[in-house]
Design a protein around this motif. Sequence first.
Motif, short mmCIF file in Angstrom:
data_model
loop_
_atom_site.label_atom_id
_atom_site.label_comp_id
_atom_site.label_asym_id
_atom_site.label_seq_id
_atom_site.Cartn_x
_atom_site.Cartn_y
_atom_site.Cartn_z
N GLU A 145 0.89 -1.28 -0.05
CA GLU A 145 -0.13 0.01 0.01
C GLU A 145 0.83 1.32 -0.08
N TRP A 148 2.09 1.84 -3.33
CA TRP A 148 1.42 2.21 -4.18
C TRP A 148 1.38 3.78 -4.05
N TRP A 168 -5.12 3.43 -15.91
CA TRP A 168 -5.01 2.77 -14.64
C TRP A 168 -4.36 1.44 -14.88
N GLY A 169 -4.70 0.76 -15.98
CA GLY A 169 -4.04 -0.68 -16.46
C GLY A 169 -2.57 -0.78 -16.27
N PRO A 170 -1.70 0.23 -16.79
CA PRO A 170 -0.30 0.10 -16.75
C PRO A 170 0.22 0.22 -15.20
N LEU A 172 -1.44 -0.15 -12.46
CA LEU A 172 -1.66 -1.51 -11.52
C LEU A 172 -0.79 -2.51 -11.87
N ALA A 173 -0.60 -2.55 -13.44
CA ALA A 173 0.32 -3.74 -13.74
C ALA A 173 1.93 -3.48 -13.28
N ALA A 174 2.16 -2.19 -13.15
CA ALA A 174 3.48 -1.74 -12.73
C ALA A 174 3.70 -2.39 -11.14
N LEU A 175 2.28 -2.12 -10.46
CA LEU A 175 2.40 -2.72 -9.07
C LEU A 175 2.70 -4.06 -8.98
N PHE A 176 1.88 -4.84 -9.77
CA PHE A 176 2.02 -6.30 -9.73
C PHE A 176 3.55 -6.86 -10.12
N VAL A 177 4.09 -6.13 -11.36
CA VAL A 177 5.40 -6.41 -11.52
C VAL A 177 6.43 -6.11 -10.33
#
Lengths: 228, 193
Positions: A145, A148, A168-170, A172-177
């Motif tokens: 958190e 983020w 938002w997609g990239p 969020l994806a950056a957080l997943f990566v």
Amino acid sequence: MSGAFSPVDGCRWADLDSRAKILGTMGGALAISAAPTLAALGLQLVAAGAVVAGSRLSLRWVLQRCALVTPFAAMMAAFLAFERAPDYAPSLLVLGKAYGSVLLLGILVASTPVPELVAGLQRLRVPAVLVVTASFTYRYAQLLEQEWGRMDRARLSRSGRTPRQVAWGPRLAALFVRSWDRGERVAAAMTARGFTGRLPVGPAQALRAGDYAFAAGLLLLVLPLFFG
Amino acid sequence: MHIADGILPPAWCLAGHAISLGAVALLGRRVEPWEVARMGMLSATSFVVSMIHFPLLGTSVHLGLFGLMGILLGGRAFPVIFTTLLFQALLFQHGGLLSLGMNALNMGLGALAASLLWRTPGLPETVRGGVAGFVGTYLPALLMVGEFQAAGYGKGFAAIAAVYLAVAAVEGVLTATAVTFVRQAKPALLESR
């Protein structure tokens, strides 16, 4: 979110074994969920309310917890009211059951730190993969958190755009990566230390009389099903 | 989309727990110790992401990203979603302990369906990602609506399925763009399953 992971100070049942609290909560919620009549449910709610009152939880805390389930429970009750009108008993039953379960779950959450809950699940033979994943979730959720938040500050300092204007997609994806990379590093470190896929927990203490009494007390919520 | 306790018959909830925990145990058998850290980290990420709310039709919805979880983790998404839902129930009262099994089953099946769609050959990756993201959200919504109808909440509840079309469309777009980003930034994630 940080406060959400902490039990409530001064809750009376904090010293009880988490296994007793988990089983008691599940059994009590099951009994409430099975209430066939408003009379039976009323008795159960009075009993659950008494346990909450004995917990030394503030009314405000309990009401806040109940408020969280209100939108969903009220919507379901409304659908049922339209479907079964003019018989509104099923609708009231659904509302009461939802709030009764919230009371019991509130006691569990207020009195048990997350690591104790996870250890309790492990001692209750919940699949190891679930226990270890839960332990990681607890350990890293607050960290992610904050990550983020850092990503958000970095984005704002570079582009100055408000969150609605960016994809938002990239993000969020950056957080997943980043999480994936962190997971790889943690996995390597744990493997080097001999991690076998199971968390080490100390020897389980025998349940005490108070533990049995608490679990049995909640399981007694089944009685109104026969006499209510 | 989280079913609260007391809404579905208790026998259904117990059956949901039995099936979900059985699936977790079955899928967990094939998980190597070194994979667990990654799964836990993605569970924590999913939990954090679920706290991001979007305004929609006068109310607000939060992200689930079950499609993306299915794409990244395959079958391992099931125990991860179960864990995320457990924390959401405990800390934010989204769902309940009794209904946890049913919720995990609905959303886990969404992730599994997304995982299968992602592997469908012949379509561009962005399209597959978008479809997987859409189905990963919409299938759980349809399952939930079906369960409510079977439990006697009435046909009016089907209107909720229409609302979730919009949510699933948003998740589809997000997943498609996320997949495109991951392909550029760290393609190994998309090929690990």
